[in-house]
Design an enzyme around this catalytic site. Structure first.
Site, PDB file in Angstrom:
ATOM      1  N   GLU A   1       8.239   0.464   7.716  1.00 25.07           N
ATOM      2  CA  GLU A   1       8.408   0.996   9.068  1.00 25.07           C
ATOM      3  C   GLU A   1       9.238   0.091   9.974  1.00 25.07           C
ATOM      4  O   GLU A   1       9.658   0.511  11.053  1.00 25.07           O
ATOM      5  CB  GLU A   1       7.039   1.258   9.691  1.00 25.07           C
ATOM      6  CG  GLU A   1       6.310   2.434   9.045  1.00 25.07           C
ATOM      7  CD  GLU A   1       4.912   2.652   9.583  1.00 25.07           C
ATOM      8  OE1 GLU A   1       4.386   1.738  10.250  1.00 25.07           O
ATOM      9  OE2 GLU A   1       4.344   3.714   9.331  1.00 25.07           O
TER      10      GLU A   1
ATOM     11  N   GLU B   1      -4.223  -6.052 -10.408  1.00 29.69           N
ATOM     12  CA  GLU B   1      -4.579  -7.074  -9.434  1.00 29.69           C
ATOM     13  C   GLU B   1      -5.154  -8.334 -10.076  1.00 29.69           C
ATOM     14  O   GLU B   1      -5.341  -9.353  -9.409  1.00 29.69           O
ATOM     15  CB  GLU B   1      -5.577  -6.533  -8.415  1.00 29.69           C
ATOM     16  CG  GLU B   1      -6.969  -6.277  -8.961  1.00 29.69           C
ATOM     17  CD  GLU B   1      -7.943  -5.896  -7.854  1.00 29.69           C
ATOM     18  OE1 GLU B   1      -8.993  -6.566  -7.765  1.00 29.69           O
ATOM     19  OE2 GLU B   1      -7.660  -4.971  -7.093  1.00 29.69           O
TER      20      GLU B   1
END
Length: 267
Positions: A79, A110
């Protein structure tokens, strides 16, 4: 360390609650998040200062995370270009498991302590950059390993976690610990912890971009004019700054491609 994000919910028998009760109780829990963020403001300030300094000197900001935390980093990074008109590689979001993991969980991604640093190599990361690890639990191996490697290479390191005294915080020079406590659904850290991380990311990127001069007054003068809504917003901004009528302001904006350039052209 005490992993409060994994503690049993303060509520039980969720399946027996009415919709009204569910919403009210979730909302009650959500109300506690901004207060938890408030307690971490001194830590957030230190992180903003170092990120702004590094970026003013030509460095970049990298987010690393897994699952919800990784997705939030990718969202915040993606963004920045349309909001502040910065190059797409100024703020980079990296998620364990790669872009596939944005939409679909990648099993055990992860758990690899070495992979984050390998992932960052694709962006020619260097000692002038900053790495911020995002991990609700503060125990994610992908994030711990990435921060440790970055720190060894001389990069500035920060983190956003939702437990105190975590291994992720220990691996970062500028830790941000927002202790949100048990989730409404036990262990579902996409809820309060995710909200806290999003709030801190908003603070971090917005404050840094303001310090870098990407906002004037309170306006996004460098935003990308990528749709009609933003063109109309930009036109109103030019009108307010210059006193031009709408048609002339729109034409000036079209010629110069940004509010800042349009306004500066009349100086």
């Amino acid at each position: 360390m005490e992993i409060s994000t994994e503690k049993d919910s303060r509520y039980n028998g969720l399946e027996n609650m009415s919709v009204s009760e569910l919403l009210r109780n979730i909302n009650n829990e959500d109300k506690t998040v901004p207060l938890a963020v408030e307690h971490a403001l001194p830590q957030i300030e230190k992180l903003v200062e170092v990120v702004a300094q590094r970026m003013q000197a030509g460095g970049r900001l990298f987010y690393i995370g897994a699952g919800t935390s990784g997705r939030l980093g990718v969202v915040d990074a993606s963004e920045c270009p349309p909001t502040f008109g910065v190059p797409f590689d100024w703020v980079v979001g990296i998620i364990a498991g790669g872009d596939t993991a944005i939409r679909k969980a990648v099993e055990f991604a992860e758990d690899d302590r070495e992979q984050a640093w390998k992932d960052m190599q694709a962006f020619n990361i260097n000692s002038g950059d900053v790495v911020v690890g995002i991990a609700a639990s503060g125990t994610t191996p992908y994030v711990i390993g990435g921060l440790q490697a970055a720190r060894e290479q001389g990069l500035a390191t920060g983190c956003i976690v939702c437990n105190s005294g975590s291994p992720v915080a220990a691996a970062a020079e500028y830790p941000v610990e927002v202790v949100t406590g048990p989730e409404f659904v036990t262990g579902s850290t996409r809820m309060k912890a995710g909200t806290a991380q999003k709030l801190v990311l908003n603070m971090l990127s917005t404050s840094v971009m303001i310090k870098l001069g990407r906002v004037k007054g309170n306006k996004m003068v460098d935003m990308q004019l990528s749709n009609n809504k933003l063109v109309n917003r930009g036109t109103r901004m030019v009108m307010a700054e210059t006193g031009l009528p709408e048609a002339e302001a729109a034409e000036l904006l079209k010629q110069h491609g940004s509010v800042r350039k349009a306004v500066d052209s009349l100086k």
